[in-house]
Scaffold this active site. Structure first.
Site, PDB file in Angstrom:
ATOM      1  N   GLU A 245      -4.505  89.855 -10.355  1.00 44.73           N
ATOM      2  CA  GLU A 245      -5.136  89.703  -9.043  1.00 44.73           C
ATOM      3  C   GLU A 245      -6.432  88.959  -9.288  1.00 44.73           C
ATOM      4  OE1 GLU A 245      -7.416  89.953  -6.117  1.00 44.73           O
ATOM      5  OE2 GLU A 245      -7.304  92.144  -6.086  1.00 44.73           O
ATOM      6  N   CYS A 279     -12.479  90.456  -2.891  1.00 45.83           N
ATOM      7  CA  CYS A 279     -11.595  89.327  -3.211  1.00 45.83           C
ATOM      8  C   CYS A 279     -11.030  88.710  -1.934  1.00 45.83           C
ATOM      9  CB  CYS A 279     -10.492  89.774  -4.157  1.00 45.83           C
ATOM     10  SG  CYS A 279      -9.578  91.202  -3.575  1.00 45.83           S
TER      11      CYS A 279
HETATM   12  O1  TXE Z   1     -14.949  88.539 -14.156  1.00 45.42           O
HETATM   13  P1  TXE Z   1     -14.113  88.490 -15.473  1.00 45.42           P
HETATM   14  P2  TXE Z   1     -16.482  88.776 -13.965  1.00 45.42           P
HETATM   15  C1  TXE Z   1     -14.648  86.676  -9.639  1.00 45.42           C
HETATM   16  C2  TXE Z   1     -15.958  86.426  -8.937  1.00 45.42           C
HETATM   17  C3  TXE Z   1     -16.952  86.594 -10.034  1.00 45.42           C
HETATM   18  C4  TXE Z   1     -16.199  86.095 -11.229  1.00 45.42           C
HETATM   19  C5  TXE Z   1     -16.696  86.615 -12.553  1.00 45.42           C
HETATM   20  O2  TXE Z   1     -15.979  85.119  -8.449  1.00 45.42           O
HETATM   21  O3  TXE Z   1     -18.082  85.814  -9.849  1.00 45.42           O
HETATM   22  O4  TXE Z   1     -14.882  86.522 -11.005  1.00 45.42           O
HETATM   23  O5  TXE Z   1     -16.706  88.034 -12.586  1.00 45.42           O
HETATM   24  C6  TXE Z   1     -12.626  91.589 -18.723  1.00 45.42           C
HETATM   25  N1  TXE Z   1      -9.483  89.355 -22.057  1.00 45.42           N
HETATM   26  N2  TXE Z   1     -14.156  88.005  -9.418  1.00 45.42           N
HETATM   27  O6  TXE Z   1     -17.292  88.069 -15.003  1.00 45.42           O
HETATM   28  O7  TXE Z   1     -14.845  87.826 -16.575  1.00 45.42           O
HETATM   29  C7  TXE Z   1     -14.024  91.954 -18.314  1.00 45.42           C
HETATM   30  O8  TXE Z   1     -14.657  92.724 -19.320  1.00 45.42           O
HETATM   31  C8  TXE Z   1      -9.303  90.460 -21.331  1.00 45.42           C
HETATM   32  C9  TXE Z   1     -13.077  88.127  -8.507  1.00 45.42           C
HETATM   33  O9  TXE Z   1     -16.653  90.235 -13.876  1.00 45.42           O
HETATM   34  O10 TXE Z   1     -12.810  87.924 -15.078  1.00 45.42           O
HETATM   35  C10 TXE Z   1     -13.784  92.683 -17.011  1.00 45.42           C
HETATM   36  O11 TXE Z   1     -13.356  94.014 -17.262  1.00 45.42           O
HETATM   37  N3  TXE Z   1     -10.238  90.932 -20.487  1.00 45.42           N
HETATM   38  C11 TXE Z   1     -12.380  89.425  -8.657  1.00 45.42           C
HETATM   39  C12 TXE Z   1     -12.612  91.918 -16.391  1.00 45.42           C
HETATM   40  O12 TXE Z   1     -12.000  91.226 -17.491  1.00 45.42           O
HETATM   41  C13 TXE Z   1     -11.398  90.264 -20.396  1.00 45.42           C
HETATM   42  C14 TXE Z   1     -13.271  90.598  -8.838  1.00 45.42           C
HETATM   43  C15 TXE Z   1     -13.036  90.902 -15.343  1.00 45.42           C
HETATM   44  O13 TXE Z   1     -13.978  90.034 -15.885  1.00 45.42           O
HETATM   45  C16 TXE Z   1     -11.641  89.096 -21.138  1.00 45.42           C
HETATM   46  C17 TXE Z   1     -14.347  90.322  -9.757  1.00 45.42           C
HETATM   47  C18 TXE Z   1     -10.627  88.633 -22.013  1.00 45.42           C
HETATM   48  N4  TXE Z   1     -10.750  87.530 -22.743  1.00 45.42           N
HETATM   49  C19 TXE Z   1     -14.748  89.064  -9.998  1.00 45.42           C
HETATM   50  N5  TXE Z   1     -12.870  88.633 -20.829  1.00 45.42           N
HETATM   51  C20 TXE Z   1     -11.394  89.751  -7.558  1.00 45.42           C
HETATM   52  N6  TXE Z   1     -10.198  89.220  -7.654  1.00 45.42           N
HETATM   53  O14 TXE Z   1     -11.669  90.514  -6.662  1.00 45.42           O
HETATM   54  C21 TXE Z   1     -13.396  89.485 -19.912  1.00 45.42           C
HETATM   55  N7  TXE Z   1     -12.506  90.475 -19.663  1.00 45.42           N
END
Ligand code: TXE
Length: 510
Positions: A245, A279
């Site tokens: 998602e 989201c």
């Molecule tokens: O997301 P990340 P972030 C979007 C929103 C925001 C941006 C960045 O635009 O500004 O994403 O948010 C883990 N392998 N959304 O930095 O990096 C990480 O530790 C596996 C939309 O928080 O994608 C965290 O638990 N996991 C969204 C999770 O992934 C990894 C909601 C999300 O982190 C990883 C939030 C890796 N290599 C942000 N690297 C929505 N769909 O609602 C990081 N993580």
């Protein structure tokens, strides 16, 4: 508790800690041990060891444990809400939606799981399997990894874990390092009720998330598109199935004849609830020319009246993830540089913590980052369009396709428009109904993700099927389509197939 400015990174590898702050004022809330990939391996091994017994007690046994967990959540709701509000810098209404949906999910899957997991008898129609009996059994993916985001930390981890637990899987959670506290409490609750050790969490950043992908048999991920792609690549090494998602850039379409007062209220709620960190939040509004001026006037007045704060009289909280402030600022700056006008907001708030004023922009177009990339903050750009066709074209001009909202002169017109929108859900005259209805699938098109949550599929995806097939009648030593291939057997087989596939006299070779 000490007061500091919220930090860009919550990871402190030198100290071996995750530092958790209240983004609303920079208060240091807690430190958690920062785990390493080896800790994930160990945690996964423990979960794997406990999973077979969890599967063995059957769906009825699991429902009993999950009913006790439901009671624990209900008993501890106020504390969970307070924790979720504090670590996210949010108004309490937002985490309240999370705890409410957790109970809804528990109730829905308690009701559906026995039916969904029961063996399914398949009635063969094909002549190729005449006289055979087939039964489809469902087995859980033994270890499900759930990697969550910080915007709805309880829902996007425990909410996904619940259907997996009903299915018989063990679940390894990886909450966002930004907001791990409410999830840690929910995991503690599972232990407190004495439930089998099939739910645990690993705490850390990307490295720990990557290790969860390596360990899990199925990965449920919520987060950014960039990280989603990394998860997909990593899972490809072991062909581990994933459900993603990812982001959204959800449009709201407002057309002539719509109830403008409701449309304006909905646009403001959809754009600013959870401080725009949803989201499916509105990130773009397209308004038909004839109602544009009035709509903008209504929205600007309502947004200017929003109260920024975290107490019970506030509407809009702080930005949960400090770097998000730079993203919001950069998107607004880029839009203004390209000709957009800020009608209200458009600046940080002069106070401790990560605050940005609720903002409305007009004179926007698709050359601006604000209209193309996820902003995920308290910003609502409104664009004037000539008619419904232009609104549809612009709404679809996006890499994302999570959901959309349509306000039109009638439900019939809105449904016609809905049919043309490239998204996983369309709410008519409303916002987020699809997400708050656990019976509905919730998933995105295009780069908004793969798979969905909610509904029956939200549980079935955590299972693998196994078909067991046998003959219903005493078997002959051989079958007509087995070896040896002879002209006589081929003719008999052909005649049998013709009998089933042919129509009219053709069935008998005429
Ligand atoms: O997301 P990340 P972030 C979007 C929103 C925001 C941006 C960045 O635009 O500004 O994403 O948010 C883990 N392998 N959304 O930095 O990096 C990480 O530790 C596996 C939309 O928080 O994608 C965290 O638990 N996991 C969204 C999770 O992934 C990894 C909601 C999300 O982190 C990883 C939030 C890796 N290599 C942000 N690297 C929505 N769909 O609602 C990081 N993580």
């Amino acid at each position: 508790m000490t007061t500091t400015t919220p930090r860009a990174s919550h990871l402190d590898p030198e100290a071996g800690l995750i530092r958790v702050y209240d983004p609303a004022d920079g208060t240091h809330l807690a430190d958690l041990p920062l785990q390493q990939p080896l800790d994930v391996t160990e945690c996964a091994a423990g979960l794997r060891a406990a999973q077979p017994e969890w599967e063995r007690i059957g769906v009825t046994g699991r429902i009993e444990w999950l009913a006790r967990y439901r009671q624990w959540i209900v008993d501890n709701t106020d504390r969970l809400i307070a924790l979720g509000a504090r670590e996210g810098g949010r108004v309490r209404n937002e985490p309240m939606l999370e705890t409410t949906l957790l109970v809804e999910l528990l109730d829905y899957y308690s009701h559906r799981a026995p039916k969904l997991l029961a063996p399914r008898h398949i009635r063969p129609r094909s002549p190729l399997v005449l006289g055979k009996k087939l039964i489809e059994y469902r087995y859980p993916h033994p270890l499900v990894g759930v990697i969550g985001a910080w915007n709805f930390p309880m829902l996007l981890t425990i909410g996904d874990a619940l259907p997996a637990l009903f299915a018989g899987a063990a679940v390894l959670l990886k909450p966002s390092e930004v907001t791990p506290l409410a999830v840690r409490e929910l995991v503690r609750g599972w232990r407190e009720i004495g439930a089998p050790p099939v739910l645990a969490a690993s705490y850390g950043g990307g490295e720990v998330g990557a290790a969860v992908v390596d360990e899990a048999d199925f990965v449920q991920f919520t987060g950014s598109v960039a990280t989603g792609k990394r998860v997909l690549e990593r899972a490809a090494a072991t062909i581990t199935p994933v459900s993603l998602e990812l982001g959204g850039k959800d449009p709201c379409l407002v057309l002539a004849g719509a109830n403008l007062e409701r449309a304006a209220n909905c646009a403001v709620y959809g754009g600013f609830s959870n401080n725009g960190q949803v989201c499916m939040g509105f990130e773009r509004v397209y308004v038909e020319d004839s109602v544009y001026d009035r709509f903008v006037e209504l929205v600007v007045a309502k947004v200017a009246a929003l109260r920024s704060g975290t107490d019970d009289r506030s509407d809009v909280g702080a930005l949960t993830f400090p770097p998000q402030l730079d993203t919001v600022e950069a998107h607004v700056r880029d839009a203004v540089n390209r000709g957009a006008r800020v009608l209200t907001g458009g600046h940080r708030l002069d106070r401790n913590g990560t605050w940005y004023a609720p903002t409305v922009l007009v004179d926007v177009d698709h050359s601006m980052t604000l209209m193309r990339e996820e902003t995920f903050g308290p910003v609502l750009p409104i664009m004037r369009v000539g008619d419904a066709s232009e609104a549809i074209r612009l709404a679809n001009d996006s890499d994302f396709g999570l959901s959309a909202t349509v306000f039109a002169s009638s439900i019939a017109q809105a449904r016609k428009i809905a049919a043309h929108l490239q998204v996983g859900a369309v709410n008519i005259n409303d916002f987020l109904i699809n997400m708050t209805c656990v019976e509905a699938t919730q998933g995105g098109w295009k780069q908004s993700g793969i798979g969905s949550r909610g509904s029956d599929y939200g549980l079935l995806k955590f299972t693998r099927t196994k078909i067991v097939a046998h003959s219903r009648i005493p078997v002959a030593p051989s079958e007509i389509n087995w070896f040896p291939y002879t002209p006589g057997r081929r003719r008999a087989f052909r005649a049998a197939v013709r009998l089933f596939h042919g129509r009219g006299l053709g069935r008998f070779g005429f």
